[in-house]
Design a protein around this motif. Structure first.
Motif, mmCIF file in Angstrom:
data_model
loop_
_atom_site.group_PDB
_atom_site.id
_atom_site.type_symbol
_atom_site.label_atom_id
_atom_site.label_comp_id
_atom_site.label_asym_id
_atom_site.label_seq_id
_atom_site.Cartn_x
_atom_site.Cartn_y
_atom_site.Cartn_z
ATOM 1 N N LYS A 1 2.253 6.556 -7.033
ATOM 2 C CA LYS A 1 1.266 7.553 -7.462
ATOM 3 C C LYS A 1 1.804 8.966 -7.243
ATOM 4 O O LYS A 1 1.694 9.820 -8.137
ATOM 5 C CB LYS A 1 -0.036 7.365 -6.680
ATOM 6 C CG LYS A 1 -1.085 8.393 -7.042
ATOM 7 C CD LYS A 1 -2.382 8.195 -6.288
ATOM 8 C CE LYS A 1 -3.345 9.291 -6.706
ATOM 9 N NZ LYS A 1 -4.721 8.923 -6.531
ATOM 10 N N ALA A 2 2.378 9.224 -6.070
ATOM 11 C CA ALA A 2 2.920 10.559 -5.783
ATOM 12 C C ALA A 2 4.034 10.919 -6.764
ATOM 13 O O ALA A 2 4.104 12.058 -7.246
ATOM 14 C CB ALA A 2 3.436 10.624 -4.346
ATOM 15 N N LYS B 1 1.282 4.170 -2.965
ATOM 16 C CA LYS B 1 1.151 5.605 -2.708
ATOM 17 C C LYS B 1 2.372 6.368 -3.193
ATOM 18 O O LYS B 1 2.246 7.461 -3.758
ATOM 19 C CB LYS B 1 0.932 5.856 -1.215
ATOM 20 C CG LYS B 1 -0.433 5.450 -0.725
ATOM 21 C CD LYS B 1 -0.579 5.684 0.772
ATOM 22 C CE LYS B 1 -1.929 5.217 1.272
ATOM 23 N NZ LYS B 1 -2.056 5.340 2.729
ATOM 24 N N ALA C 1 -3.873 2.674 -7.550
ATOM 25 C CA ALA C 1 -3.166 3.944 -7.345
ATOM 26 C C ALA C 1 -2.823 4.601 -8.673
ATOM 27 O O ALA C 1 -2.939 5.818 -8.824
ATOM 28 C CB ALA C 1 -1.898 3.719 -6.519
ATOM 29 N N VAL D 1 0.848 -1.197 0.000
ATOM 30 C CA VAL D 1 0.000 0.000 0.000
ATOM 31 C C VAL D 1 0.885 1.250 0.000
ATOM 32 O O VAL D 1 0.644 2.195 -0.762
ATOM 33 C CB VAL D 1 -0.971 -0.012 1.205
ATOM 34 C CG1 VAL D 1 -1.675 1.331 1.351
ATOM 35 C CG2 VAL D 1 -1.982 -1.133 1.052
ATOM 36 N N HIS D 2 1.936 1.251 0.827
ATOM 37 C CA HIS D 2 2.877 2.381 0.857
ATOM 38 C C HIS D 2 3.568 2.530 -0.502
ATOM 39 O O HIS D 2 3.668 3.640 -1.032
ATOM 40 C CB HIS D 2 3.907 2.168 1.972
ATOM 41 C CG HIS D 2 5.003 3.178 1.974
ATOM 42 N ND1 HIS D 2 4.777 4.517 2.241
ATOM 43 C CD2 HIS D 2 6.324 3.047 1.723
ATOM 44 C CE1 HIS D 2 5.923 5.166 2.154
ATOM 45 N NE2 HIS D 2 6.872 4.299 1.842
ATOM 46 N N GLU E 1 -3.382 -2.955 -5.525
ATOM 47 C CA GLU E 1 -3.054 -1.686 -4.867
ATOM 48 C C GLU E 1 -2.315 -0.752 -5.817
ATOM 49 O O GLU E 1 -2.595 0.450 -5.866
ATOM 50 C CB GLU E 1 -2.194 -1.939 -3.615
ATOM 51 C CG GLU E 1 -2.879 -2.732 -2.533
ATOM 52 C CD GLU E 1 -2.753 -4.244 -2.679
ATOM 53 O OE1 GLU E 1 -3.111 -4.948 -1.722
ATOM 54 O OE2 GLU E 1 -2.306 -4.738 -3.748
ATOM 55 N N CYS F 1 10.108 0.738 0.109
ATOM 56 C CA CYS F 1 9.179 0.240 -0.907
ATOM 57 C C CYS F 1 9.722 -1.035 -1.553
ATOM 58 O O CYS F 1 9.386 -1.365 -2.685
ATOM 59 C CB CYS F 1 8.946 1.298 -1.973
ATOM 60 S SG CYS F 1 8.104 2.763 -1.380
#
Length: 190
Positions: free
Chosen positions: A40-41, A37, A90, A33-34, A86, A166
């Motif tokens: 995506k960022a 994220k 994202a 999940v991290h 996930e 990650c």
């Protein structure tokens, strides 16, 4: 056309088989999940996104790799070959300038550097326009380190960061060993 330097993310093998499937990994489950994220960022910040996908045929167990790792995984077209939901979720809402998928039949993708160079040429850019690579994914001690080394050989003057939070190795110890080895090879571990 902007003179802004390009940051290229290489997101390595964030596939179901490495998280919950044939080669399930608790550390990958804990950080996917991290990772999604972060991807995506980074995409929203303008990074070019290259996603590698471990890709085997149904004769995997007859290959050299399959004889040494006799667990059928990431067979093209099967569910375990797909990216983690996930990551898919994202990335669904992002529109990076460059999104490229590299199917690779072995640990390190020998085609990754040429795919990157092709995208650079398509955007009237050169290797000197790359600010850095940011690499993360699974497994730290096999495919992440292999692809990092391929990129180091192809782009010796470009900074390469490993986003360690990650990544996940086969074991926590092999994850750390791989990070230490990459640090010794002048990768930046963050």
């Amino acid at each position: 056309m902007s003179d802004k330097k390009i940051i290229i993310d290489v997101v390595v093998d964030v596939q179901k088989d490495f998280i919950t499937g044939a080669l399930a990994n608790e550390q990958a489950q804990a950080n996917v999940v991290h990772l999604a994220k972060v991807a995506k960022a980074h995409a929203e910040a303008g990074h070019w996104m290259f996603f590698t996908r471990d890709t085997h045929e149904d004769n995997y167990l007859d290959t050299r790799e399959g004889r040494h790792l006799p667990v059928e995984h990431c067979v093209e077209g099967e569910d375990g070959w797909n990216f983690a939901p996930e990551l898919e979720d994202a990335m669904a809402a992002t529109e990076p300038e460059v999104t490229h998928i590299v199917n690779k039949p072995t640990f390190g993708s020998y085609m990754l550097p040429s795919d990157i160079l092709d995208e650079l040429m398509a955007h009237n850019k050169a290797a000197t326009d790359i600010e850095k690579f940011v690499i993360y994914g699974y497994c730290t001690d096999i495919c992440v380190i292999s692809n990092a080394m391929v990129l180091r050989a192809a782009f010796p003057e470009t900074e390469i960061e490993i986003q360690s939070d990650c990544c996940a190795g086969v074991t926590p110890q092999s994850h750390q060993t791989a990070l230490d080895a990459m640090r010794n090879c002048q990768f930046i571990i963050v």
